[in-house]
Write a protein that holds these residues in place. Structure first.
Motif, PDB file in Angstrom:
ATOM      1  N   MET A  23      39.490  21.399  40.079  1.00  0.00           N
ATOM      2  CA  MET A  23      39.840  19.986  40.128  1.00  0.00           C
ATOM      3  C   MET A  23      39.446  19.358  38.809  1.00  0.00           C
ATOM      4  O   MET A  23      38.334  19.571  38.325  1.00  0.00           O
ATOM      5  CB  MET A  23      39.111  19.269  41.263  1.00  0.00           C
ATOM      6  N   ILE A 108      41.893  14.944  48.515  1.00  0.00           N
ATOM      7  CA  ILE A 108      40.662  15.290  47.801  1.00  0.00           C
ATOM      8  C   ILE A 108      39.449  14.670  48.488  1.00  0.00           C
ATOM      9  O   ILE A 108      38.432  15.328  48.696  1.00  0.00           O
ATOM     10  CB  ILE A 108      40.756  14.829  46.334  1.00  0.00           C
ATOM     11  N   SER A 153      34.823  21.623  40.104  1.00  0.00           N
ATOM     12  CA  SER A 153      35.283  20.287  39.741  1.00  0.00           C
ATOM     13  C   SER A 153      34.737  19.953  38.360  1.00  0.00           C
ATOM     14  O   SER A 153      33.539  20.115  38.109  1.00  0.00           O
ATOM     15  CB  SER A 153      34.785  19.238  40.743  1.00  0.00           C
ATOM     16  N   MET A 179      36.603  13.806  43.385  1.00  0.00           N
ATOM     17  CA  MET A 179      36.580  15.198  42.931  1.00  0.00           C
ATOM     18  C   MET A 179      35.164  15.722  42.788  1.00  0.00           C
ATOM     19  O   MET A 179      34.908  16.902  43.004  1.00  0.00           O
ATOM     20  CB  MET A 179      37.338  15.338  41.609  1.00  0.00           C
TER      21      MET A 179
END
Length: 234
Positions: A23, A108, A153, A179
Motif C-alpha cells: 500500500m 483500506i 504499507s 493505510m
C-alpha cells in the motif's frame, strides 16, 4: 524498540520480497512517500501488487516502478496523467482492479479495522459489481466489497515523534492514515522528527502503535529534479 532508521533503504531492509502487496499513500503527487518508493525501486523487488489511489506520473512516484516493470497489478481508482500506466494496461501488460475512490478508501479502512467485507450502493449495476455478491437492504441494492490488507504499507506524514506518532499536513493526509493501519508492517517517511512529548496528543492523527519503522526523508533534491524535468517538458 527504536523505530528511527537512517534512510529509506535501511528502513525497507528485510521487508521486501517478490510478489508482495504494497500500500502506498498519496493522492496524485500530494503526500506520496517518494523516498520509500525510490528505495523500493532500487531494491529490485518484482511482481508487486500495489494498492494506491493512482500510480504517480511518468518517471516520478509509483511511475518509476511502472517504468522498471516491477508492478504486476494495480488496485486503484485513477489512471490520471500517467501515460505508461495507460499503455501497459491497454497492452495487457498490467493487471488493473479499478475501484470507485470512496470504495477504495473504505476497503483500506475496513482492512485496517479487521472487517473482512461490507456492502455499498456505489457501483451497483455497473462493471464494478460484476462477479460480486449483491444484496437488497430495504428497497435498495448493495454490492459486497472486501477489505484490503497489505504485506507492507509505505506512508508519508509531515511530523512524527520518536515513538512514531504521526501528524499529516492538510490534503497530504488523504489515504495515508488508513493505510498505516492496514499493512502488516508500516514504514513512514516524515519531514521532521521531534522528541517524545513534543506533540500535542490531540493533534496526533496516527498513533505510534501502527508505525514500525520511521525515516526523515530528503525532499529538496527531488523537488529540484522534478522542477527541471517539468521545465524541460515545457
Amino acid at each position: 524498540m527504536r523505530k528511527i532508521f537512517p534512510d529509506a533503504r535501511s528502513a525497507l531492509d528485510g521487508l521486501t520480497f517478490d510478489g508482495m502487496t504494497v500500500m502506498s499513500g498519496g493522492f496524485g503527487l500530494c503526500g506520496i512517500p517518494e523516498n520509500l518508493i525510490a528505495a523500493l525501486r532500487d531494491s529490485g523487488v518484482k511482481g508487486l501488487t500495489v494498492i494506491s489511489n493512482n500510480a504517480g506520473v511518468d518517471g516520478f512516484g509509483l511511475g518509476q516502478l511502472l517504468e522498471t516493470r516491477q508492478i504486476k497489478k494495480m488496485i486503484s481508482s485513477y489512471v490520471g496523467e500517467n501515460k505508461e500506466f495507460e499503455r501497459q494496461y491497454l497492452a495487457g501488460e498490467l493487471e488493473l482492479e479499478f475501484n470507485p475512490q470512496g470504495t477504495l478508501a473504505e476497503r483500506i479502512r475496513a482492512g485496517g479495522a479487521g472487517i473482512p467485507a461490507f456492502f455499498t450502493a456505489t457501483g451497483v449495476g455497473t462493471l464494478v459489481a460484476e462477479g460480486k455478491e449483491v444484496r437488497t437492504f430495504g428497497e435498495r441494492e448493495y454490492v459486497m466489497e472486501t477489505g484490503l490488507v497489505a504485506d507492507l504499507s509505505i506512508v508519508k506524514a509531515w511530523k512524527a515523534d520518536e515513538a512514531g506518532n504521526l501528524i499529516y499536513r492538510k490534503t497530504a493526509r488523504n489515504f495515508n492514515p488508513m493505510m498505516a493501519t492496514a499493512g502488516k508492517v508500516c514504514v513512514v517517511e516524515v519531514e521532521e522528527i521531534v522528541p517524545v512529548g513534543t506533540l500535542d496528543p490531540d493533534h496526533v492523527h496516527t498513533p505510534g502503535i501502527y508505525v514500525d519503522r520511521l525515516i526523515q526523508g530528503s525532499f529538496e533534491k527531488r523537488i529540484e529534479q522534478r522542477t527541471v524535468r517539468a521545465r524541460a517538458d515545457a
